[in-house]
Motif scaffolding. Structure first.
Motif, short mmCIF file in Angstrom:
data_model
loop_
_atom_site.label_atom_id
_atom_site.label_comp_id
_atom_site.label_asym_id
_atom_site.label_seq_id
_atom_site.Cartn_x
_atom_site.Cartn_y
_atom_site.Cartn_z
N ALA A 1 45.62 -47.48 -1.93
CA ALA A 1 46.37 -48.66 -2.38
C ALA A 1 45.91 -49.86 -1.57
CB ALA A 1 47.87 -48.43 -2.16
N GLN B 1 45.61 -54.53 -1.56
CA GLN B 1 45.98 -55.83 -2.14
C GLN B 1 44.67 -56.56 -2.39
OE1 GLN B 1 49.25 -57.25 -2.50
NE2 GLN B 1 49.95 -55.15 -2.09
N GLU C 1 47.31 -59.31 -5.76
CA GLU C 1 48.06 -58.31 -6.51
C GLU C 1 47.72 -56.91 -6.01
OE1 GLU C 1 47.27 -58.91 -10.70
OE2 GLU C 1 47.61 -61.07 -10.53
N VAL D 1 46.33 -53.16 -6.16
CA VAL D 1 45.33 -52.41 -6.93
C VAL D 1 45.15 -51.05 -6.25
CG1 VAL D 1 44.01 -54.46 -7.69
CG2 VAL D 1 43.36 -53.30 -5.57
N THR D 2 44.46 -50.14 -6.95
CA THR D 2 44.08 -48.89 -6.27
C THR D 2 42.57 -48.72 -6.37
OG1 THR D 2 44.54 -47.67 -8.30
CG2 THR D 2 46.24 -47.61 -6.62
N HIS E 1 41.58 -49.96 -10.10
CA HIS E 1 42.57 -49.93 -11.20
C HIS E 1 43.82 -50.70 -10.80
CE1 HIS E 1 40.07 -46.54 -12.50
NE2 HIS E 1 40.59 -46.74 -13.70
N GLN E 2 44.55 -51.07 -11.84
CA GLN E 2 45.86 -51.67 -11.67
C GLN E 2 46.75 -51.00 -12.70
OE1 GLN E 2 45.89 -55.92 -12.34
NE2 GLN E 2 46.84 -56.25 -10.35
N ASP E 3 47.75 -50.26 -12.25
CA ASP E 3 48.60 -49.51 -13.19
C ASP E 3 47.77 -48.72 -14.20
OD1 ASP E 3 50.79 -50.70 -11.98
OD2 ASP E 3 50.76 -52.40 -13.38
N ASP E 4 46.82 -47.97 -13.73
CA ASP E 4 45.98 -47.12 -14.60
C ASP E 4 45.01 -47.87 -15.50
OD1 ASP E 4 47.10 -44.91 -13.48
OD2 ASP E 4 48.69 -44.79 -15.02
N LYS E 5 45.02 -49.20 -15.43
CA LYS E 5 44.05 -49.98 -16.23
C LYS E 5 42.90 -50.41 -15.32
CE LYS E 5 46.43 -53.28 -18.47
NZ LYS E 5 47.87 -53.18 -18.31
#
Ligand code: CXF
Ligand code: ZN
Length: 372
Positions: free
Chosen positions: A4, A6, A20, A22-23, A126-130
């Motif tokens: 995780a 930022q 924001e 991100v992973t 990714h951000q929320d799997d996107k």
């Protein structure tokens, strides 16, 4: 295990950067996860934001990162968790340019650095799997963490253990470009005259390197007196304000036999052509300034051929990262490359102010410092 982080997402010229969550992917065999402590801001970040590069937006930019290795893939042997590192551009390692240690001219430069994913098209972030576009210059360091590669992560030598990350970070692009252009691409010879057009971070790095090389005179040309004053402090023997003085005539007066080296960081066509006309026999004109993709240059052919002149395009100062970045650090430690004087630091969440300061010219080299 994914990480995780930022990251400052760039949405384009009309929007502020937004920090924001991100992973980042688990490092693959040749990848390195770096906890970013500082990242310089370069004009290429602005070019990407302004859609002048083939980089997709939104994207995580940042390509002058420095920090501490958190994890390495199974194939990485030159750094380990806990090492202090600086990062630069990525390259493929197997094309004709990489084979001769000229990775700035990597045949696969675009997929390795600019397409928003790994060269094979897989997303790193990714951000929320996107998927989120990242892997900018093989790093995307406007973030708390970056997933980089074995070929673009360089260990900071023990001798530089006391040098802050904010001083180390910007070595990986603009400063290496200006100094490498002088010390590597043009291989400036002691005692010979050089003129440097434009005294931003790249031009001032060239001034410092010209002093290291023993060039004389070292003439700096710009349109801002404050930049010219800085150029003098860093090694320029003469300065010319091209707005209030006739730079061409003044250089002719200073060097009646011509310039052995002219180095352009401005990308201004008319200036580059004048610089060519100022060259001495065997003179070299090195060009790094970005110009319009439709611009062409015109030179007098008999002067070019008859004078044995060279006109060279230069990317990244022909730097071979694992050799040249440690050299630059040694020059810095010895007081020959005082680039820290160009830097102003900004907290990560002041990224928009830091861009503004770089663009207005009030700061030569803005550097973001990440929290913690
Ligand atoms: C780059 C261009 C390609 C080689 C390394 C440096 N410039 C970035 O701003
Ligand atoms: Zn850059």
């Amino acid at each position: 295990m994914s990480t995780a982080a930022q990251a400052a997402i760039c949405y384009g010229h009309d929007h502020p950067f937004a920090i924001e969550p991100v992973t980042l992917d688990t490092p693959r065999a040749d990848e390195i996860l770096v906890r970013i402590h500082a990242c310089g801001i370069c004009h290429t970040d602005m070019a990407a934001r302004d859609r002048q590069l083939p980089t997709p937006l939104p994207m995580v930019l940042g390509h002058e990162g420095a920090g501490v290795v958190e994890a390495v893939g199974t194939g990485v042997t030159h750094v380990k968790p806990g090492d202090r590192v600086i990062m630069s551009f990525n390259s493929c390692g197997h094309c004709p340019s990489c084979e001769i240690d000229k990775p700035t001219y990597c045949y696969n430069f675009v997929p390795e650095n600019w397409i928003g994913t790994r060269a094979d098209g897989s997303p790193t972030t990714h951000q929320d799997d996107k998927p989120v576009n990242a892997n900018f210059f093989g790093q995307s360091s406007f973030a708390t963490h970056a997933l980089a590669h074995a070929r673009n992560v360089v260990k900071v030598p023990e001798s530089a253990a006391a040098v802050p990350f904010s001083t180390l970070a910007p070595l990986g692009c603009g400063l290496m470009t200006g100094s490498g252009a002088v010390l590597r691409s043009m291989n400036v010879r002691a005692g010979m005259p050089i003129a440097i057009f434009g005294t931003g971070a790249v031009g001032i790095a060239a001034v410092m390197a010209a002093k290291i090389a023993g060039a004389n005179p070292i003439i700096a040309v710009d349109v801002h007196d404050s930049r010219l004053a800085l150029a003098s402090e860093m090694g320029a023997t003469h300065t010319i304000n091209g707005r209030s003085e006739d730079a061409f005539a003044k250089i002719k007066e200073l060097c009646p036999q011509g310039l052995s080296y002219a180095f352009d960081t401005t990308g201004i066509n008319t200036l580059i052509q004048q610089a060519f006309d100022l060259l001495a026999p065997l003179g070299t004109l090195g060009i790094v300034g970005a110009s319009s993709p439709t611009d062409n240059l015109t030179f007098n052919e008999s002067s070019f051929m008859g004078g044995g002149k060279r006109v060279i395009g230069i990317l990244g100062g022909d730097s071979d990262l694992f050799g040249f970045l440690p050299d630059l650090i040694e020059h810095h430690l010895a007081g020959r490359f005082p680039h820290d004087r160009l830097i102003k630091t900004f907290p990560f969440d002041a990224i928009n102010e830091a861009f503004q300061a770089g663009e207005s010219g009030s700061v030569v080299k803005p550097v973001l410092v990440m929290p913690g």
